[in-house]
Design a protein around this motif. Structure first.
Motif, mmCIF file in Angstrom:
data_model
loop_
_atom_site.group_PDB
_atom_site.id
_atom_site.type_symbol
_atom_site.label_atom_id
_atom_site.label_comp_id
_atom_site.label_asym_id
_atom_site.label_seq_id
_atom_site.Cartn_x
_atom_site.Cartn_y
_atom_site.Cartn_z
ATOM 1 N N ALA A 115 -16.603 -18.981 10.715
ATOM 2 C CA ALA A 115 -15.190 -18.998 10.339
ATOM 3 C C ALA A 115 -15.051 -19.115 8.822
ATOM 4 C CB ALA A 115 -14.488 -20.157 11.035
ATOM 5 N N ASP A 116 -16.032 -19.810 8.190
ATOM 6 C CA ASP A 116 -15.918 -20.034 6.743
ATOM 7 C C ASP A 116 -16.768 -19.048 5.937
ATOM 8 O OD1 ASP A 116 -18.370 -20.959 7.526
ATOM 9 O OD2 ASP A 116 -18.201 -22.938 6.579
ATOM 10 N N VAL A 117 -17.114 -17.895 6.566
ATOM 11 C CA VAL A 117 -18.009 -16.971 5.863
ATOM 12 C C VAL A 117 -17.407 -16.489 4.541
ATOM 13 C CG1 VAL A 117 -17.213 -14.905 7.121
ATOM 14 C CG2 VAL A 117 -19.471 -14.911 6.058
ATOM 15 N N PRO A 155 -17.583 0.174 -8.461
ATOM 16 C CA PRO A 155 -16.989 -0.983 -7.775
ATOM 17 C C PRO A 155 -17.414 -1.142 -6.314
ATOM 18 C CG PRO A 155 -15.420 0.806 -7.820
ATOM 19 C CD PRO A 155 -16.681 1.342 -8.462
ATOM 20 N N ALA A 156 -18.467 -0.455 -5.879
ATOM 21 C CA ALA A 156 -18.886 -0.589 -4.472
ATOM 22 C C ALA A 156 -19.806 -1.791 -4.319
ATOM 23 C CB ALA A 156 -19.605 0.681 -4.029
ATOM 24 N N PRO A 157 -19.699 -2.525 -3.198
ATOM 25 C CA PRO A 157 -20.609 -3.649 -2.970
ATOM 26 C C PRO A 157 -22.009 -3.135 -2.644
ATOM 27 C CG PRO A 157 -19.311 -3.245 -1.013
ATOM 28 C CD PRO A 157 -18.796 -2.293 -2.064
ATOM 29 N N ARG A 158 -23.005 -3.993 -2.723
ATOM 30 C CA ARG A 158 -24.354 -3.642 -2.287
ATOM 31 C C ARG A 158 -24.717 -4.396 -0.999
ATOM 32 N NH1 ARG A 158 -23.141 -0.267 -5.305
ATOM 33 N NH2 ARG A 158 -24.298 0.555 -7.078
ATOM 34 N N MET A 159 -23.724 -5.152 -0.488
ATOM 35 C CA MET A 159 -23.945 -5.882 0.771
ATOM 36 C C MET A 159 -22.630 -5.917 1.522
ATOM 37 S SD MET A 159 -25.712 -9.299 -0.635
ATOM 38 C CE MET A 159 -24.841 -9.418 -2.166
ATOM 39 N N ALA A 160 -22.727 -5.822 2.844
ATOM 40 C CA ALA A 160 -21.542 -6.033 3.672
ATOM 41 C C ALA A 160 -21.933 -6.972 4.800
ATOM 42 C CB ALA A 160 -21.033 -4.708 4.228
ATOM 43 N N LEU A 161 -21.061 -7.962 5.065
ATOM 44 C CA LEU A 161 -21.269 -8.869 6.191
ATOM 45 C C LEU A 161 -20.196 -8.563 7.215
ATOM 46 C CD1 LEU A 161 -21.870 -12.185 4.250
ATOM 47 C CD2 LEU A 161 -23.476 -11.195 5.891
ATOM 48 N N ASP A 162 -20.627 -8.129 8.387
ATOM 49 C CA ASP A 162 -19.669 -7.729 9.415
ATOM 50 C C ASP A 162 -20.044 -8.412 10.719
ATOM 51 O OD1 ASP A 162 -17.568 -5.383 10.152
ATOM 52 O OD2 ASP A 162 -19.021 -5.653 11.778
ATOM 53 N N LEU A 217 -20.901 -10.141 -5.007
ATOM 54 C CA LEU A 217 -20.409 -10.636 -3.727
ATOM 55 C C LEU A 217 -20.635 -9.624 -2.621
ATOM 56 C CD1 LEU A 217 -16.873 -11.710 -4.941
ATOM 57 C CD2 LEU A 217 -18.892 -13.154 -4.748
ATOM 58 N N PRO A 218 -20.896 -10.121 -1.420
ATOM 59 C CA PRO A 218 -20.903 -9.184 -0.295
ATOM 60 C C PRO A 218 -19.470 -8.843 0.112
ATOM 61 C CG PRO A 218 -21.614 -11.384 0.408
ATOM 62 C CD PRO A 218 -21.219 -11.492 -1.034
ATOM 63 N N MET A 219 -19.315 -7.690 0.750
ATOM 64 C CA MET A 219 -18.019 -7.334 1.319
ATOM 65 C C MET A 219 -17.953 -7.994 2.701
ATOM 66 S SD MET A 219 -16.560 -3.493 2.089
ATOM 67 C CE MET A 219 -17.846 -2.988 3.227
ATOM 68 N N ILE A 220 -16.827 -8.620 3.011
ATOM 69 C CA ILE A 220 -16.649 -9.196 4.346
ATOM 70 C C ILE A 220 -15.886 -8.170 5.176
ATOM 71 C CG2 ILE A 220 -15.704 -11.139 5.664
ATOM 72 C CD1 ILE A 220 -17.824 -11.949 3.673
ATOM 73 N N GLY A 221 -16.483 -7.739 6.288
ATOM 74 C CA GLY A 221 -15.847 -6.700 7.093
ATOM 75 C C GLY A 221 -16.052 -5.333 6.459
ATOM 76 N N ILE A 278 -27.498 -21.099 0.774
ATOM 77 C CA ILE A 278 -26.085 -21.452 1.021
ATOM 78 C C ILE A 278 -25.983 -22.444 2.189
ATOM 79 C CG2 ILE A 278 -23.878 -20.572 1.904
ATOM 80 C CD1 ILE A 278 -24.342 -18.022 0.287
ATOM 81 N N LEU A 279 -26.728 -22.169 3.277
ATOM 82 C CA LEU A 279 -26.631 -23.047 4.446
ATOM 83 C C LEU A 279 -27.192 -24.434 4.140
ATOM 84 C CD1 LEU A 279 -27.535 -20.581 7.347
ATOM 85 C CD2 LEU A 279 -25.268 -21.373 6.626
ATOM 86 N N ALA A 280 -28.294 -24.484 3.391
ATOM 87 C CA ALA A 280 -28.863 -25.796 3.038
ATOM 88 C C ALA A 280 -27.898 -26.563 2.143
ATOM 89 C CB ALA A 280 -30.218 -25.617 2.357
ATOM 90 N N ALA A 281 -27.343 -25.867 1.149
ATOM 91 C CA ALA A 281 -26.414 -26.539 0.232
ATOM 92 C C ALA A 281 -25.160 -26.990 0.974
ATOM 93 C CB ALA A 281 -26.043 -25.603 -0.920
ATOM 94 N N THR A 282 -24.728 -26.187 1.949
ATOM 95 C CA THR A 282 -23.549 -26.550 2.744
ATOM 96 C C THR A 282 -23.822 -27.832 3.526
ATOM 97 O OG1 THR A 282 -22.938 -24.232 2.923
ATOM 98 C CG2 THR A 282 -21.936 -25.721 4.515
ATOM 99 N N ALA A 283 -25.029 -27.902 4.125
ATOM 100 C CA ALA A 283 -25.392 -29.106 4.879
ATOM 101 C C ALA A 283 -25.509 -30.317 3.954
ATOM 102 C CB ALA A 283 -26.706 -28.870 5.623
ATOM 103 N N LEU A 284 -25.784 -30.042 2.677
ATOM 104 C CA LEU A 284 -25.949 -31.125 1.704
ATOM 105 C C LEU A 284 -24.601 -31.590 1.152
ATOM 106 C CD1 LEU A 284 -28.389 -32.551 0.419
ATOM 107 C CD2 LEU A 284 -28.346 -30.862 -1.410
#
Ligand code: ZN
Length: 657
Positions: A275-277, A331-338, A297-301, A367-373
């Protein structure tokens, strides 16, 4: 994290520089420390000049080298006293600094010294190691980063607040080190960047790095912040057409074709579905080293237009405040998270797309480790912009030459394990394409060793299921099919019409015609989405215009295939797809023609083998490489305005002419 030091292995590397090579490779073996050219190492050596005097040289990792595979020649020898003098200047622009570094190298042909060279020079130790270790990035990319660092390391490290790599960072490190270093100091932590260790021997410096990073790992473990990313495979959910459509849109936004690879591991799907991606992923990368290659930044969706607009806004905001004028990158991303596709990564080449994927995989861990921290907090936008639009990077873009003609494009070639098909694959790879090679021979998987831009798929082209699976694999790996080379075919032994069985006729037709129809049909939606327009090359045969006795099934099947291609040329022109045919003859350097068969055929005609091979109007030998080159050229700009053509490649045949 374990030390990989091994006495027996280490004893193979004698001398200061080779010891440096050895422990650099040890760092490189652990991808949670360094990855794809990240990190750097050095050693200071006093050695004689050719004139007899001695001088102090800093051997520092050269650009373009990866620690995992570095060799002696990967280190640039730079005059140390000059570097120390430079470090005392009040200011030096980064282009000036790079000029000073490269003009103080003592070996012609050495690689360019790392941008962090002066930083290595100012640390008063023989060996210096620098990594962007995941654990240190996780700890330092948090709101309480500096507090955590103090808690973990106490006075054992000097802490450097974030500033951009380059001359100013070296200066800051020199002054902080002089002020804060104690007898017990074994390293230096650079906030939001990485970690340095140093020592009197290669082993000491390396093992201090391992020990520092292990302390950061233990701290994360203690806070329940390690190993939080799931592992394991995930389901493949995107259809080839969906993926190719997304790649097309992204390529259009970039203004050039991009290769796209899709990663559906559980880790990527779960991250993309959080939900917080958006909040987690819309901050910068964990270390400046990743900025340039992954784009911020990755593109979301899949809303490419919205991403491109946000990127233009980001550029406008930050370039207005910049000292030097900047040229906007695409201006195109190099990553997309879908949530359905997982992680899609893009690059001008398959290798670039793979690097982005590998770097972002580590970024997710961080990111996940830092989030848990307690919460991931990367650098503010302005700092990211400064690295992305660094004058060194902008200069690199200005210097870049024209890329190979098929850069960012994807070719699918059948029968790619050997002969003409393999030669075609070679010709397309040489021109910068990513190639999906199909063959009934399982050796196709390793036809070109292991390289990021070739995917060999074991596939019987007469099986619809196998072809569909191969297309899935190809589009997952590279994002589409822009060029299709229909080469796979069978050439049965000579048989006169009166003894040609239905079975043989049908077998030949199934491979040479039916399978190619199915491939064309299945690839049509992908070819239609090719950023630079789709292209099909059919490998026909001299037997189409000039059939031979005893080859009824072969000649008729190749004629049917040619006619199929001509109709496709008529029908698909409106979809920007070109379809052309080449008619080779007497290509003898293929698996079909052993020395024995050649000798016996030559004898049959009363010719020497050489005369037999060059038995054509031009008296020249036609090799599979010649056919591969022609097939590739027919997909290039030279034939941009040609479709439905049939070009012989046979040295001139009097029955064809
Ligand atoms: Zn660094």
């Amino acid at each position: 994290m374990k030390s990989l030091w091994n006495d027996a292995e280490a004893s193979q590397y004698s001398g200061d520089l080779l010891q440096r090579v050895y422990t650099s490779q040890l760092l490189g073996r652990d991808h949670t420390l360094v990855l794809h050219g990240g990190g750097n190492t050095s050693v200071k050596i006093r050695e004689p000049m050719v004139t007899g005097e001695e001088e102090d040289i800093l051997y520092v990792k050269g650009s373009g080298w990866d620690l995992e595979t570095i060799r002696e020649e990967g280190f640039a020898p730079v005059r140390l006293p000059h570097l120390v003098k430079l470090s005392k200047l009040d200011s030096l622009s980064d282009p000036q600094m790079m000029n000073e570094l490269s003009t103080q190298v003592t070996r012609a042909g050495a690689p360019a010294p790392s941008v962090e060279t002066i930083l290595h020079a100012i640390l008063p130790y023989k060996y210096v190691d620098h990594t962007h270790a995941d654990a240190v990035l996780a700890v330092t990319n948090t709101a309480d980063g500096e507090k955590h660092v103090r808690e973990i390391f106490g006075d054992d490290v000097v802490v450097i607040p974030y500033i951009m790599p380059g001359f100013d960072l070296a200066g800051l490190c020199a002054s902080r080190f002089a002020r804060d270093a104690r007898a017990a100091t074994t390293g230096m932590v650079l906030m939001n960047h990485g970690v340095f260790s140093f020592g009197a021997t290669a082993r000491e410096s390396y093992e201090r790095m391992i020990s520092l990073v292990t302390r950061a790992e233990r701290f994360l473990e203690g806070r329940g912040a390690s190993g939080v990313a799931p592992s394991g495979p995930g389901p493949v959910t995107g259809s080839p057409r969906e993926l190719a459509a997304l790649r097309r849109e992204l390529s259009d936004a970039a203004g050039m074709p991009l290769v796209m690879s899709t990663h559906t591991g559980e880790k990527y799907l779960q991250f993309a579905r959080r939900a917080d991606v958006a909040r987690l992923s819309q901050q910068g990368p964990a270390t400046p080293d990743h900025v340039i290659r992954t784009k911020r930044l990755p593109m979301i969706g899949r809303d490419v237009a919205a991403y491109a607009q946000a990127y233009r806004d980001y550029f406008a905001r930050n370039s207005a405040a910049a000292k030097e004028p900047k040229t906007m990158l695409d201006p195109a991303p190099r990553m997309a998270l879908d949530p359905e596709l997982g992680l899609c990564t893009l690059g001008r080449s398959a290798k670039d797309a793979r690097i982005v994927a590998d770097l972002y995989s580590h970024t997710i861990d961080v990111i996940l480790a830092a989030t848990a921290l307690g919460g991931y907090r990367a650098l503010p936008e302005k700092d990211i912009f400064d690295v992305e639009y660094w004058d060194l990077e902008q200069a690199k873009l200005r210097r870049a030459g024209k890329p190979p003609v098929f850069t960012g494009e994807v070719a699918l070639i059948t029968g790619a394990a050997s002969g003409i098909g393999k030669a075609c694959a070679q010709a397309f790879l040489k021109r910068g394409a990513a190639v999906v090679g199909l063959d009934i021979d399982a050796r196709v998987a390793n036809a070109f060793g292991t390289r990021a831009d070739f995917l060999g798929v074991h596939c019987d082209v007469t099986s619809r299921d196998a072809v569909n699976a191969a297309l899935d694999a190809g589009v997952n790996a590279f994002g589409g099919v822009d060029m299709l080379v229909l080469n796979a075919g069978v050439f049965p032994g000579g048989r006169r019409v009166e003894s040609l069985t239905d079975e043989e006729w049908q077998r030949v037709t199934r491979v040479n015609v039916d399978a190619n129809l199915a491939l064309m049909r299945e690839c049509h939606p992908l070819l239609k989405l090719a950023p630079g327009g789709g292209r099909v090359v059919v490998i026909g045969s001299k037997n189409v215009p000039a059939p031979g006795p005893g080859a009824a099934a072969y000649s008729a099947s190749k004629a049917a295939l040619t006619q199929l291609a001509r109709v496709a040329a008529l029908e698909w022109g409106a979809d920007r797809i070109r379809v052309n045919v080449v008619h080779p003859n007497a290509v003898f350097d293929t698996g079909l023609w052993t020395e024995e068969v050649l000798a016996s055929r030559a004898a049959h005609y009363g010719l020497s083998v050489d005369d037999y091979k060059t038995n054509n109007v031009l008296k020249t030998e036609v090799r599979s490489a010649d056919v591969g080159e022609l097939a590739a050229e027919m997909c290039g700009p030279l034939f941009a305005k040609t479709t439905g053509a049939q070009v012989p490649i046979d040295g001139g045949n009097d029955r064809v002419i």
